[in-house]
Design a protein around this motif. Structure first.
Motif, PDB file in Angstrom:
ATOM      1  N   GLN A  89       3.631  11.504 -11.983  1.00  0.00           N
ATOM      2  CA  GLN A  89       2.763  10.552 -11.779  1.00  0.00           C
ATOM      3  C   GLN A  89       2.937   9.694 -10.606  1.00  0.00           C
ATOM      4  O   GLN A  89       2.177   9.079  -9.785  1.00  0.00           O
ATOM      5  N   LEU A  90       4.378   9.731 -10.260  1.00  0.00           N
ATOM      6  CA  LEU A  90       4.757   9.143  -8.749  1.00  0.00           C
ATOM      7  C   LEU A  90       4.198   9.871  -7.633  1.00  0.00           C
ATOM      8  O   LEU A  90       3.864   9.398  -6.665  1.00  0.00           O
ATOM      9  N   GLY A  91       3.865  11.320  -7.951  1.00  0.00           N
ATOM     10  CA  GLY A  91       3.417  12.074  -6.949  1.00  0.00           C
ATOM     11  C   GLY A  91       2.091  11.910  -6.640  1.00  0.00           C
ATOM     12  O   GLY A  91       1.444  12.482  -5.803  1.00  0.00           O
ATOM     13  N   GLY A  92       1.369  11.036  -7.784  1.00  0.00           N
ATOM     14  CA  GLY A  92      -0.193  10.730  -7.449  1.00  0.00           C
ATOM     15  C   GLY A  92      -1.164  11.528  -8.331  1.00  0.00           C
ATOM     16  O   GLY A  92      -2.379  11.599  -8.397  1.00  0.00           O
ATOM     17  N   ALA A  93      -0.252  12.400  -9.486  1.00  0.00           N
ATOM     18  CA  ALA A  93      -1.229  13.182 -10.428  1.00  0.00           C
ATOM     19  C   ALA A  93      -2.492  12.532 -11.013  1.00  0.00           C
ATOM     20  O   ALA A  93      -3.598  12.815 -10.844  1.00  0.00           O
ATOM     21  N   LEU A  94      -1.999  11.176 -11.728  1.00  0.00           N
ATOM     22  CA  LEU A  94      -2.889  10.266 -12.305  1.00  0.00           C
ATOM     23  C   LEU A  94      -3.796   9.703 -11.393  1.00  0.00           C
ATOM     24  O   LEU A  94      -4.960   9.583 -11.509  1.00  0.00           O
TER      25      LEU A  94
ATOM     26  N   GLY B 171       0.864  -1.103  -0.117  1.00  0.00           N
ATOM     27  CA  GLY B 171       0.085   0.019  -0.140  1.00  0.00           C
ATOM     28  C   GLY B 171       0.817   1.256   0.054  1.00  0.00           C
ATOM     29  O   GLY B 171       0.344   2.260   0.175  1.00  0.00           O
ATOM     30  N   ARG B 172       1.933   1.292  -0.206  1.00  0.00           N
ATOM     31  CA  ARG B 172       2.973   2.382  -0.125  1.00  0.00           C
ATOM     32  C   ARG B 172       2.698   3.228  -1.719  1.00  0.00           C
ATOM     33  O   ARG B 172       2.931   4.391  -1.742  1.00  0.00           O
ATOM     34  N   LEU B 173       2.381   2.289  -2.787  1.00  0.00           N
ATOM     35  CA  LEU B 173       2.242   3.028  -3.858  1.00  0.00           C
ATOM     36  C   LEU B 173       1.051   2.306  -4.633  1.00  0.00           C
ATOM     37  O   LEU B 173       0.681   1.042  -4.242  1.00  0.00           O
ATOM     38  N   ASP B 174       0.292   3.079  -5.629  1.00  0.00           N
ATOM     39  CA  ASP B 174      -0.540   2.272  -6.237  1.00  0.00           C
ATOM     40  C   ASP B 174       0.055   1.888  -7.470  1.00  0.00           C
ATOM     41  O   ASP B 174       1.341   2.163  -7.615  1.00  0.00           O
ATOM     42  N   LEU B 175      -0.495   1.269  -8.590  1.00  0.00           N
ATOM     43  CA  LEU B 175      -0.138   0.727  -9.607  1.00  0.00           C
ATOM     44  C   LEU B 175       0.601   1.818 -10.410  1.00  0.00           C
ATOM     45  O   LEU B 175       1.543   1.632 -11.299  1.00  0.00           O
ATOM     46  N   THR B 176      -0.193   2.876 -10.528  1.00  0.00           N
ATOM     47  CA  THR B 176       0.260   3.960 -11.535  1.00  0.00           C
ATOM     48  C   THR B 176       1.676   4.423 -11.032  1.00  0.00           C
ATOM     49  O   THR B 176       2.578   4.781 -11.769  1.00  0.00           O
ATOM     50  N   GLN B 177       1.712   4.763  -9.663  1.00  0.00           N
ATOM     51  CA  GLN B 177       2.940   5.334  -9.015  1.00  0.00           C
ATOM     52  C   GLN B 177       4.103   4.177  -9.147  1.00  0.00           C
ATOM     53  O   GLN B 177       5.134   4.561  -9.537  1.00  0.00           O
ATOM     54  N   ALA B 178       3.803   3.022  -9.071  1.00  0.00           N
ATOM     55  CA  ALA B 178       4.729   1.900  -9.230  1.00  0.00           C
ATOM     56  C   ALA B 178       5.449   1.920 -10.753  1.00  0.00           C
ATOM     57  O   ALA B 178       6.575   1.915 -10.933  1.00  0.00           O
ATOM     58  N   GLU B 179       4.390   2.106 -11.752  1.00  0.00           N
ATOM     59  CA  GLU B 179       4.877   2.098 -13.156  1.00  0.00           C
ATOM     60  C   GLU B 179       5.686   3.565 -13.202  1.00  0.00           C
ATOM     61  O   GLU B 179       6.551   3.279 -14.201  1.00  0.00           O
ATOM     62  N   ALA B 180       5.404   4.559 -12.580  1.00  0.00           N
ATOM     63  CA  ALA B 180       6.033   5.813 -12.870  1.00  0.00           C
ATOM     64  C   ALA B 180       7.728   5.774 -12.302  1.00  0.00           C
ATOM     65  O   ALA B 180       8.498   6.390 -12.886  1.00  0.00           O
ATOM     66  N   VAL B 181       7.958   4.576 -11.423  1.00  0.00           N
ATOM     67  CA  VAL B 181       9.210   4.367 -11.029  1.00  0.00           C
ATOM     68  C   VAL B 181      10.063   3.906 -12.328  1.00  0.00           C
ATOM     69  O   VAL B 181      11.120   4.448 -12.317  1.00  0.00           O
ATOM     70  N   ILE B 182       9.620   3.142 -12.810  1.00  0.00           N
ATOM     71  CA  ILE B 182      10.266   2.650 -14.136  1.00  0.00           C
ATOM     72  C   ILE B 182      10.406   3.576 -15.293  1.00  0.00           C
ATOM     73  O   ILE B 182      11.248   3.753 -15.929  1.00  0.00           O
ATOM     74  N   ASP B 183       9.357   4.481 -15.437  1.00  0.00           N
ATOM     75  CA  ASP B 183       9.388   5.594 -16.333  1.00  0.00           C
ATOM     76  C   ASP B 183      10.513   6.467 -16.093  1.00  0.00           C
ATOM     77  O   ASP B 183      11.044   7.083 -16.610  1.00  0.00           O
ATOM     78  N   ILE B 184      10.674   6.896 -14.763  1.00  0.00           N
ATOM     79  CA  ILE B 184      11.727   7.916 -14.209  1.00  0.00           C
ATOM     80  C   ILE B 184      13.077   7.252 -14.417  1.00  0.00           C
ATOM     81  O   ILE B 184      13.877   7.705 -15.263  1.00  0.00           O
TER      82      ILE B 184
END
Length: 456
Positions: A149-154, A121-134
């Motif tokens: 996106q990592l910060g939760g915008a999406l 529960g630390r990240l949702d799936l969009t935030q997790a995907e943002a890690v690899i995007d960074i």
């Protein structure tokens, strides 16, 4: 997830330091077995750094290190985490990792640290995907969007729409299950209004997808023209290296050459093509055919015309072949003097912007960058912190949600029972949940995290 895992989190190769990450309930206990400093790590406060040595099971020193202790839940994985900073290179971090595995840690799988952050529960799936995007970002726009996106915008946008639909579905279900109860009725107009409101938000997110593709992948830009107009010189000038062979001999480029560049902050995938002309040379014919295919596959076409030579039928053929594409026309070789054919080129180029440049000296290339920014509204993208769709998985789920919401409005418009509309409302809820991970299948989760590197 009971295993305590470890991996090298920094890239392989020569460097000043390397970082080995350990995560799990036994992270501190395992690190204590191999770390020798002024005090035991189990007795240290959280988020503290300690100097010492790593020793193997024989008591031999492996490396001089700094160890950071971070206790759950204030960690990336929401588990106890220990990070060991060793000297860089390959030998020292590999030896430290081997020592940790021997002490009881398990080798982490690809993306397992971020997967644990998602599952805990630390990240949702969009935030997790943002890690690899960074990690994979090759330009400032891509990095900035991934960080947003990592910060939760999406996530915030999706969760807001989904919550509204969940509330609507709950109201409908109560009405369906308890028709005789004295409950506040939800009207068909209420259902339609909510569905259309949510659909508008989804459409707004989908409208960013084309720009998102540019951010993530770059603008696929084909440089085309007849032979010897300076296409390869332009590629080399923009790439700032001798990427393509340049000679005075027409037809030197026989194949397609691709190069990823950053032009004043604009991500471009440049495609240098063979000169387009009628030829009897078998190899050159293949190159010309590939050039025509590149025109069709490109997001943007840059047509080059030699301003020092005649504007002839071959130039006109190229302009005709590209007339249905987003296009910029460059009159090259202005360093040799003003072209006599500027007005003739503008007349044939229709609504396309015509810019006089010199690929040799760089004259006009800033103007080229400004025109690309204007075509793709990249000025707006560089200023926004809002959600931009860059992921095809997200786009597909949003399309599915939108289509379901459109069906809801259509059903209400045809005076169908609201319980029929509730089926598509729930379908839209599930589609949006796939984006954040609330309703996603295990197989998709596994596929996403297997795209990560080991150690992240």
């Amino acid at each position: 997830m009971n295993r305590t895992i470890a991996a090298i989190s920094t890239p392989a190769g020569t460097g000043g330091i390397a970082v080995i990450r350990i995560s799990g309930e036994d992270a501190v206990k395992i690190a204590d077995k191999v770390f020798f400093g002024s005090e035991k790590l189990s007795e240290c406060d959280t988020h503290t750094v300690h100097y010492g040595f790593i020793k193997n099971e024989k008591g031999e020193k492996i490396d001089e290190v700094l160890v950071t202790v971070m206790r759950a839940p204030r960690t990336f994985t929401r588990e106890d985490v220990v990070e060991i900073s060793t000297h860089g290179g390959s030998a020292a971090p590999r030896a430290v990792l081997d020592t940790l595995i021997h002490a009881g840690a398990y080798m982490a799988e690809a993306g397992e640290f971020t997967k644990r952050a998602f599952l805990n529960g630390r990240l949702d799936l969009t935030q997790a995907e943002a890690v690899i995007d960074i990690i994979n970002a090759e330009n400032e726009l891509a990095e900035r969007n991934a960080l947003s996106q990592l910060g939760g915008a999406l996530s915030k946008e999706i969760s807001k729409v989904r919550a509204e639909l969940v509330h609507l579905a709950a109201q409908l279900q109560v009405t369906i299950d308890y028709p005789d109860e004295d409950l506040e009725d939800i009207t068909a107009d209420d259902v339609k209004t909510t569905a259309e409101h949510c659909c508008n938000i989804v459409d707004r997110l989908l409208s960013t997808a084309d720009s998102g593709k540019i951010i993530r992948d770059g603008i696929k830009t084909a440089i085309v023209g007849k032979p010897n107009v300076g296409k390869s010189s332009l590629l080399n000038s923009l790439a700032r290296e001798e990427r393509a062979i340049v000679t005075d001999i027409a037809g030197t480029t026989r194949d397609v050459i691709e190069e990823y560049i950053n032009l004043n902050g604009i991500p471009l995938v440049l495609i240098d093509t063979a000169g387009i002309r009628e030829t009897d040379d078998t190899v050159e014919k293949i190159g010309v055919e590939r050039s025509r295919n590149s025109i069709q596959a490109a997001d943007l076409v840059v047509v080059m015309i030699d301003g020092s030579s005649f504007f002839d039928d071959e130039d006109i053929d190229v302009l005709n072949a590209t007339r249905h594409k987003k296009r910029i026309v460059l009159i090259n070789k202005t360093d040799l003097g003003q072209s006599k054919y500027v007005e003739a080129v503008k007349a044939r180029a229709a609504d396309s912007r015509v810019i006089e440049v010199s690929a040799k000296t760089g004259i006009g290339l800033d103007e080229l960058a400004d025109e690309i920014k204007s075509i793709y509204d990249l000025g707006f993208l560089s200023q926004t912190d809002g959600a931009v769709i860059t992921n095809m998985r997200h786009k597909t789920a949003l399309i599915n949600a939108r289509d379901a919401l459109v069906r809801v409005s259509e059903a209400i418009g045809m005076n169908m029972p609201t319980d029929i509309a509730s089926i598509d409302i729930n379908y839209a809820i599930d589609a949006l949940g796939e984006i954040t991970g609330e309703t996603v299948s295990d197989s998709i989760v596994e596929d996403i995290f297997h795209q990560f590197c080991v150690g992240k």
